[in-house]
Design a protein around this motif. Structure first.
Motif, PDB file in Angstrom:
ATOM      1  N   TYR A   1       3.263   8.803   2.773  1.00 37.30           N
ATOM      2  CA  TYR A   1       3.576   9.042   1.361  1.00 37.30           C
ATOM      3  C   TYR A   1       3.872  10.521   1.160  1.00 37.30           C
ATOM      4  O   TYR A   1       3.142  11.381   1.626  1.00 37.30           O
TER       5      TYR A   1
ATOM      6  N   LYS B   1      -0.686   9.466  -5.767  1.00 41.21           N
ATOM      7  CA  LYS B   1      -0.329   8.107  -5.382  1.00 41.21           C
ATOM      8  C   LYS B   1      -0.781   7.049  -6.373  1.00 41.21           C
ATOM      9  O   LYS B   1      -0.010   6.165  -6.739  1.00 41.21           O
ATOM     10  N   THR B   2      -2.016   7.133  -6.808  1.00 45.71           N
ATOM     11  CA  THR B   2      -2.538   6.100  -7.714  1.00 45.71           C
ATOM     12  C   THR B   2      -1.853   6.149  -9.072  1.00 45.71           C
ATOM     13  O   THR B   2      -1.570   5.109  -9.672  1.00 45.71           O
TER      14      THR B   2
ATOM     15  N   GLN C   1       1.614   4.628  -8.581  1.00 43.23           N
ATOM     16  CA  GLN C   1       1.516   3.168  -8.485  1.00 43.23           C
ATOM     17  C   GLN C   1       1.280   2.546  -9.859  1.00 43.23           C
ATOM     18  O   GLN C   1       1.936   1.581 -10.245  1.00 43.23           O
TER      19      GLN C   1
ATOM     20  N   LYS D   1       3.661  -0.205 -11.500  1.00 46.01           N
ATOM     21  CA  LYS D   1       3.051  -1.486 -11.131  1.00 46.01           C
ATOM     22  C   LYS D   1       3.487  -2.682 -11.974  1.00 46.01           C
ATOM     23  O   LYS D   1       3.643  -3.780 -11.453  1.00 46.01           O
TER      24      LYS D   1
ATOM     25  N   LEU E   1       3.801  -2.378  -3.624  1.00 40.77           N
ATOM     26  CA  LEU E   1       3.604  -1.660  -4.879  1.00 40.77           C
ATOM     27  C   LEU E   1       2.408  -2.213  -5.641  1.00 40.77           C
ATOM     28  O   LEU E   1       1.513  -1.466  -6.028  1.00 40.77           O
ATOM     29  N   TRP E   2       2.377  -3.511  -5.853  1.00 42.10           N
ATOM     30  CA  TRP E   2       1.381  -4.090  -6.741  1.00 42.10           C
ATOM     31  C   TRP E   2      -0.047  -3.869  -6.245  1.00 42.10           C
ATOM     32  O   TRP E   2      -0.942  -3.554  -7.012  1.00 42.10           O
TER      33      TRP E   2
ATOM     34  N   GLY F   1      -0.683  -1.600  -3.852  1.00 33.22           N
ATOM     35  CA  GLY F   1      -0.748  -0.228  -3.331  1.00 33.22           C
ATOM     36  C   GLY F   1      -0.838  -0.177  -1.825  1.00 33.22           C
ATOM     37  O   GLY F   1      -1.369   0.775  -1.264  1.00 33.22           O
TER      38      GLY F   1
ATOM     39  N   LEU G   1       2.979   2.611  -0.496  1.00 31.91           N
ATOM     40  CA  LEU G   1       3.747   3.306  -1.528  1.00 31.91           C
ATOM     41  C   LEU G   1       4.861   4.168  -0.937  1.00 31.91           C
ATOM     42  O   LEU G   1       5.815   4.510  -1.624  1.00 31.91           O
TER      43      LEU G   1
ATOM     44  N   VAL H   1       7.842   2.100  -1.184  1.00 33.54           N
ATOM     45  CA  VAL H   1       8.358   2.131  -2.564  1.00 33.54           C
ATOM     46  C   VAL H   1       9.228   3.378  -2.729  1.00 33.54           C
ATOM     47  O   VAL H   1      10.331   3.317  -3.287  1.00 33.54           O
TER      48      VAL H   1
END
Length: 204
Positions: A29, A56-57, A60, A64, A122-123, A125, A128, A131
């Motif tokens: 990432y 990252k979170t 997402q 999401k 993605l959904w 995590g 990523l 993504v």
């Protein structure tokens, strides 16, 4: 709220080999690419999509539910909008459905299957970086197509190579068969005249 290292409520943290694999995936990432993608999506879709928390979170969570992705692919389409209904929902299957609609529309736009992420990447995590790869490929395509729908700095994404198909007549193809390529070498003008290597051999 799920603990760090978990994707869904029924899935605990990973240990051992699966933890190492997830750490390796996570290391791909790119935080700098995240900033570029967020800036591009904001310019492309407008302020209505908001901005995520850094990291990252946050990235997402922002993508999401599939709404931002739907807005993005629609903004790149000059005619009919590929994602007809964009609705924010808390239901998992609705969010995944919107992500799948984005993926289908991105593929029709020209993003190759190898550049596509899976919905769970993605959904949940899981990946990523995948993504990011898909969004980068989408940005590159938008810059390359140059349809007037791209909003952003063209230097953020590289232009993809475009096929340059050539049609040769039969006569041209036949003429090409008679040409000896330089890789084959040539012996024109070659002889051993004047070649000597060191002292001649002395016989006693």
């Amino acid at each position: 709220m799920a603990a760090k290292g978990t994707g869904m409520a029924n899935k605990g943290p990973s240990y051992g080999m699966s933890r190492q694999v997830q750490d390796k995936i996570d290391s791909k990432y790119d935080p700098e690419l995240e900033q570029i993608l967020v800036e591009w999506i904001n310019r492309q879709c407008g302020a209505s999509v908001g901005k995520p928390e850094a990291g990252k979170t946050g990235f997402q969570a922002w993508l999401k539910d599939g709404c931002v992705l739907g807005e993005l692919i629609n903004s790149l389409s000059p005619g009919d909008k590929p994602v007809k209904k964009i609705q924010s929902s808390t239901m998992a299957f609705k969010q995944m459905e919107q992500i799948a609609q984005f993926l289908g529309a991105a593929e029709k736009y020209g993003v190759t299957k190898t550049d596509m992420f899976q919905t769970v990447d993605l959904w949940e995590g899981k990946d990523l970086a995948a993504v990011q790869r898909t969004l980068s490929a989408l940005g590159s395509l938008a810059v390359t197509k140059d349809e007037g729908t791209y909003n952003g700095d063209p230097n953020w994404f590289f232009k993809k190579a475009i096929e340059n198909k050539r049609d040769f007549s039969d006569d041209q193809l036949k003429a090409g068969k008679n040409v000896i390529g330089l890789q084959m070498g040539s012996n024109k003008g070659a002889s051993q005249e004047g070649m000597s290597y060191g002292r001649p051999r002395q016989i006693m």
